[in-house]
Design an enzyme around this catalytic site. Sequence first.
Site: not given
Ligand code: PXP
Length: 247
Positions: A7, A10, A18, A43, A45, A49, A70, A100-101, A151, A191, A213
Amino acid sequence: MIKLGVNIDHIATLRQARRTFEPDPVTAASLAVLGGADIITVHLREDRRHIQDRDVRLLRETVFTKLNLEMSVAEEIVGIAIQTKPEQVALVPEKREEITTEGGLDVVSQKRVLDNVVKRLTDTGIAVSLFIDPEKGQIKAAKEVGAQFIELHTGNYANAKDADSRVKLTEKLKHGVTIARDLGLRANAGHGLTYQNVGFIVESLDVEELHIGHSIVSRSVFVGIQKAVQEMKDLIFRHSVAKHSSG
Ligand code: PXP
């Protein structure tokens, strides 16, 4: 071997700090694939963001492994997914204030809307995965709304304060995978996974994909994203070998 979904949200968070053009998540995706990423996840959003519409468009043109989008069930975003046609969509709950989620989707209470969204995405040829907690009711509901994948949310495992609760939470996740399999669902997890805690998950869970991520992007600041992905792939590989040689 378990596939690695990286992911890259970030990377875009840093760019949006910026509102400039760098670092570009599209470049990051190419380097992550060179490092061994099997899947690129972003993702989109509702508040944009981090990931922007332009990123999703360009990633669709440049990611040839597997693109996993996502997203929430917001109508605008569903429309973008149907137009973009990623290989996979992971539906997640989304709150504006969250960092975060937080937690999995409540499929049980949103069955009607999920029925509709999963069907429209599936009819477009997109595989749909639902991000849920390892609860029997939620897993059954995921099957009922027509998802192909779940997931399982590993956030509680990742936040466990001691080894005892880590083991208990892993057992719960394991049980979730078994329920999913018995229902004919394919199971992924993600996650909060890091270089420190991923090994136990690899050795314990029979899932197809791990989605990671923050930890990979954090390491990439120091070693570069290609190397950060390679290091995570190596860890997953070593723990897969250990699992198969002990079992
Ligand atoms: N899986 C899902 C469904 C998520 O929402 C996220 C965060 O965006 C991740 C995995 C990855 O999580 P992390 O950034 O904590 O590794």
